[in-house]
Each structure stands twice: as structure tokens, then as C-alpha cells.
Scaffold this active site. Structure first.
Site, PDB file in Angstrom:
ATOM      1  CG  HIS A  59     -21.372 -24.715 -32.337  1.00 21.98           C
ATOM      2  ND1 HIS A  59     -21.337 -24.785 -30.968  1.00 21.98           N
ATOM      3  CD2 HIS A  59     -22.512 -24.037 -32.639  1.00 21.98           C
ATOM      4  CE1 HIS A  59     -22.395 -24.170 -30.454  1.00 21.98           C
ATOM      5  NE2 HIS A  59     -23.129 -23.706 -31.463  1.00 21.98           N
ATOM      6  CD  GLU A 111     -19.491 -27.100 -29.471  1.00 22.27           C
ATOM      7  OE1 GLU A 111     -19.307 -25.866 -29.606  1.00 22.27           O
ATOM      8  OE2 GLU A 111     -20.573 -27.655 -29.720  1.00 22.27           O
ATOM      9  NE  ARG A 121     -27.319 -24.470 -26.091  1.00 23.83           N
ATOM     10  CZ  ARG A 121     -26.527 -23.505 -26.544  1.00 23.83           C
ATOM     11  NH1 ARG A 121     -26.533 -23.169 -27.813  1.00 23.83           N
ATOM     12  NH2 ARG A 121     -25.714 -22.881 -25.718  1.00 23.83           N
TER      13      ARG A 121
END
Length: 346
Positions: A298, A270, A241
Site C-alpha cells: 500500500h 492488509e 482499492r
């Protein structure tokens, strides 16, 4: 079809054909891309029997109040920190995740980031690209090491942490882990060494790989104080995370040389702001950390196969709960029980 399941931030090109196949004649599907989430009409929210979301939608109390018919929210993924579990329970809404997708893909990615540093892959490639003659040297990569000399530390021994640990072990590394929630004897079952505290792991590990859920306990678990406790020139890997790592503190640790390198697939923001301390230092001309930081978008979960799995599995979970009223992937069961008991007492 009167009943449907809403997908407000689909991470795939529409139409939602896989989902429609899963739902069959039981439910329709309304799917939108993240760029269109804000323009979803109120009546579409209001009519949804269920919600399947990725990471780009915050499912808050206000969002759930727009969905009076909603009975289940499914996170298409493992982490569910973007969903307010208590607010869902208070409204009688179940929250589920899809914990069995992408385990192997994320573990592979964590190891790939590790090998990129330990074998100098990205450094060599950049050096040869910049100057094919002067860059043709084997002795210039800053973090090349023999794998069998390295201690690989796993923080959080869940499904992905375990898969990563076993891969590191297969590559000949000594593997240690810290996870206070695993029962005694877990270390014997998987053949790994257990650390009693995070500090013990940080003091021993040459590579620290994060695999924790995001909670108040794990938010910024890697910060200035914990970076200072790592072995000099250790490597940080994060495929868990993003908010587990304080990126300003990581920038300082990389710039000082105390942390040798970092491979990050997830970030607090992000995509990252170009003005953030870490990104600015990394992209600066003649940056001292240019070859010591590797970022991926990601993407650890991603392969064409894993995305198909994720789409199908999350739809199956949503359909299963709506038809059966229960799921083994229910993550707010205790809160639902508490809310139901409070309603009975009222």
C-alpha cells in the site's frame, strides 16, 4: 487549548508538527499511532471537534457516537469507504476527503508495476541473484513485450486513472478506458479510446489497470467471470482499492496461466495472511507464479514529499470546514441535506 482535532491512526512518527502548524491557535491536535488507537481514552474521543483519519480506523456509527462534539471527519486520502457517510450525515457530521494528494505518485507506481513486467525487471533481478552465471540471460523473462504493441486499459478515469492513462500513452501504448460515469466527449478531451462496457475493455487490453473507488458496484469487479473475459496472458495492475479484486479468483487465473501477471499495491486484507490462497501459492517452493506476482505494501501514494502533502492537505481541509462550515471536498453533502430536511419535517 479547549478545542482540538483528533488523529487516531497517524501514518507518521509523532509529534504531529505539520498539523499543529496548520491549526495554529485555532485548534489543538491529539495524535496517536495505529498501535495505540484502541487505547485512546473516551474523554479524548468525546472532546474532539474534528477527526482526521487514514485507512486503519473504521469510522462507524458507534465511533461517531463517542464524539458528540465532532463536526467533520476528514479522510487523509482519496477513498472513504472506511467511513459510514449516512451515519455521519444523520449526526450532522460532514465527511471530506483529500482527493488532490498523491495523484502523480500513484500513477507513477501503476506504470512502474507495468514496466516491471513488460521489461522483466523483477524476473531478471531474481534470476541473477539466484545464479549470476546461469541467470545472465535475456530470453527467459516470461512477460517481456514491446510497449508500442500493448493496449493499456484503464478502469475508472478519475484523477489518478487519467494521470496513469496519459503516462501510458506517452510511453507509446494504445490506451483505452471504461468509466460509465464520465460524460460523452471525455475521450476527445484526453485523446483516449473509450470502451462502452467493461467486457469490451477486458477483451482488448493487454494490461488492465484499476482506478475505481470502492462501492458495491466495484467490490470484486475482478472475479472469476471477469478474469475469464480478459485476453489470454493479460496483466492486472491494482493501485486503487484492495477489495476490487477477488484474490482467490486471481490465484486461480494466475495458476492456470490465463492471467500472465499481476502487480498489486492494495489487498483485501492488509497485510495479507500467509495462509491466503494467493499468498500461499506465491510463496510455495518452486511456485509457478513467483515471478508473475509483484506486491507492494500500500505504498503507491508514498514519497517523502507526498506524505508531507497529505498531512498538510488533510489538516487544511479539516480546519477549513470547522472555520467556514463548508468544503469543496465534502463527500456526503447530499446525505447531509437529506438528513437536515428530515429533521425539519420531524
Amino acid at each position: 487549548m479547549s478545542e482540538y482535532i483528533l488523529h487516531p491512526d497517524a501514518q507518521f512518527p509523532l509529534p504531529a508538527d505539520i498539523e499543529a502548524e496548520v491549526y495554529g491557535s485555532a485548534f489543538g491536535v491529539r495524535a496517536y499511532l495505529p498501535a495505540d488507537t484502541a487505547s485512546i481514552p473516551d474523554d479524548v474521543w468525546a472532546g474532539a471537534s474534528g477527526l482526521v483519519c487514514y485507512h486503519e480506523v473504521a469510522v462507524t456509527a458507534a465511533v461517531m457516537d463517542r464524539m458528540p462534539k465532532c463536526r467533520v471527519v476528514v479522510r487523509a486520502g482519496v477513498g472513504f469507504d472506511n467511513i459510514d457517510l449516512r451515519a455521519a450525515a444523520e449526526r450532522g457530521i460532514a465527511v471530506c476527503n483529500t482527493p488532490d494528494y498523491g495523484t502523480t505518485d500513484v500513477a507513477d507506481h501503476a506504470i512502474a508495476l507495468t514496466l516491471a513486467f513488460l521489461r522483466g525487471i523483477t524476473f531478471y533481478n531474481r534470476a541473477i541473484e539466484a545464479d549470476p552465471l546461469a541467470g545472465w540471460r535475456f530470453d527467459t523473462a516470461p512477460s517481456v513485450r514491446r510497449l508500442s504493441t500493448q493496449t493499456f486499459g484503464v478502469v475508472g478515469l478519475g484523477r489518478i486513472g487519467t494521470a496513469t492513462a496519459l503516462r501510458a500513452k506517452a510511453l507509446g501504448m494504445r490506451v483505452i478506458f471504461f468509466d460509465p460515469y464520465k460524460p460523452t466527449g471525455t475521450e476527445l478531451a484526453v485523446g483516449l479510446e473509450r470502451c462502452a462496457t467493461l467486457d469490451d475493455l477486458l477483451a482488448a487490453a493487454d494490461i488492465v489497470s484499476l482506478h475505481t473507488p470502492l462501492t458495491e458496484e466495484t467490490r470484486h469487479i475482478m472475479n472469476a467471470a471477469t478474469f475469464a473475459k480478459m485476453k489470454p496472458e493479460a496483466i492486472l495492475i491494482n493501485t486503487g482499492r484492495g477489495p476490487s479484486v477477488d484474490l482467490d479468483a486471481l490465484a486461480d487465473a494466475l495458476l492456470s496461466g490465463h492471467v500472465a501477471a499481476a502487480g498489486l499495491d492494495v489487498l483485501e486484507q492488509e497485510p495479507p495472511s500467509p495462509d491466503s490462497k494467493l499468498i500461499a501459492a506465491w510463496r510455495a517452493p518452486d511456485s509457478p507464479i513467483r515471478d508473475r506476482l509483484v506486491l507492494t505494501p500500500h505504498a503507491a501514494f508514498y514519497s517523502p514529499s507526498s506524505l508531507i502533502d497529505l498531512r498538510r492537505k488533510s489538516a487544511v481541509v479539516a480546519l477549513g470546514y470547522l472555520q467556514e462550515g463548508d468544503s469543496r471536498d465534502l463527500v456526503n453533502r447530499d446525505l447531509l441535506d437529506q438528513a437536515a430536511a428530515a429533521r425539519r419535517r420531524a
